[in-house]
Write an enzyme that holds these catalytic residues in place. Structure first.
Site, PDB file in Angstrom:
ATOM      1  N   CYS A 115       3.904 -25.457 -29.437  1.00  0.00           N
ATOM      2  CA  CYS A 115       4.317 -25.993 -28.143  1.00  0.00           C
ATOM      3  C   CYS A 115       4.136 -24.939 -27.040  1.00  0.00           C
ATOM      4  CB  CYS A 115       5.738 -26.542 -28.219  1.00  0.00           C
ATOM      5  SG  CYS A 115       6.147 -27.649 -26.839  1.00  0.00           S
ATOM      6  N   HIS A 215       5.487 -30.063 -32.694  1.00  0.00           N
ATOM      7  CA  HIS A 215       6.477 -29.234 -33.386  1.00  0.00           C
ATOM      8  C   HIS A 215       6.426 -29.460 -34.901  1.00  0.00           C
ATOM      9  CE1 HIS A 215       8.820 -27.455 -30.056  1.00  0.00           C
ATOM     10  NE2 HIS A 215       8.319 -28.473 -29.377  1.00  0.00           N
ATOM     11  N   GLU A 217       7.355 -27.476 -37.199  1.00  0.00           N
ATOM     12  CA  GLU A 217       8.558 -26.940 -37.858  1.00  0.00           C
ATOM     13  C   GLU A 217       9.644 -27.994 -37.976  1.00  0.00           C
ATOM     14  OE1 GLU A 217       9.885 -26.841 -33.674  1.00  0.00           O
ATOM     15  OE2 GLU A 217       7.963 -26.612 -34.702  1.00  0.00           O
TER      16      GLU A 217
END
Length: 238
Positions: A115, A215, A217
């Site tokens: 990001c 994202h 993660e």
């Protein structure tokens, strides 16, 4: 390889509260730590600090670098005036992360930008940003509500490293109101959303230098991107 590789993760520097304390703190969402750990590396927190040769010294000790998400990059970094919707600048974090990215690229260290991390990579190599994406595309599907990830499909460039990891398209979790515009020197766009927004950049010829606007993660059910990154890290250390 004599041990698990060390992967640095850049961090926030924010006021935070815990227990009886309320003071400035270096912090990172646990999701990043979990993603790096699950991929087989040891995460090392890299809080903003004076540079002074530290990034270059770190590259000799780390095996990979994750540039995490976070606040908007200061538009002064790419010669623009701030949009009314652009967040307040965070000079210590900008200074630190720009220096880390340049040191990692110079050292050939595997790098994954998430990001804001994608945006830092692009601006560090001379690119710029769309400061408020709804002005460009006319809607807010990339950031639908505060603290709410939105699933969307991105298509990838067929002969890219990213396509080799994710295939021709992937469903990803987005949360951003800015995006890359002019592409930095040497970088290659390798993923797009249906509205044409660039969703990922690669640096061809690098061991692993990839930034994604989404994202990964936050999506432990799809660990492919972090696993591929750590695989590149392990190849460096073997």
């Amino acid at each position: 390889m004599t041990g698990l590789p060390l992967v640095g993760i850049t961090s926030y520097l924010e006021r935070a509260a815990w227990g009886v304390w309320d003071q400035p703190a270096a912090l990172i969402p646990q999701l990043y730590v979990d993603a790096v750990t699950a991929a087989g590396a040891v995460p090392v927190l890299l809080p903003p600090q004076p540079t002074g040769g530290v990034p270059e010294a770190l590259m000799a000790r780390l095996d990979g670098l994750v540039v995490a998400g976070g606040p908007d990059v200061d538009p002064a970094r790419y010669g623009a005036r701030p949009h009314e919707r652009t967040g307040a600048p965070h000079p210590p974090r900008d200074d630190w992360e720009f220096a880390l990215v340049r040191a990692a690229l110079a050292a050939g260290l595997p790098l994954l930008g998430v990001c804001r991390g994608l945006q830092v990579l692009n601006v560090a190599l001379g690119g710029d940003l769309v400061q408020h994406l709804p002005d460009r595309i006319g809607e807010q599907s990339h950031q639908v509500a505060p603290a709410t990830f939105h699933r969307r499909v991105v298509r990838t460039e067929p002969d890219s490293r990213l396509a080799g990891i994710l295939g021709g398209q992937a469903e990803v979790l987005c949360y951003h109101h800015q995006a890359v515009d002019r592409i930095g020197t040497g970088l290659r766009p390798v993923a797009w959303s249906a509205d044409g927004t660039v969703e990922a950049l690669e640096l061809p010829g690098a061991r692993f230098a990839l930034g994604v606007q989404w994202h990964p993660e936050a999506d432990p059910g799809d660990p492919r991107l972090f696993r591929s990154f750590v695989n590149a890290v392990e190849e460096k250390t073997s």
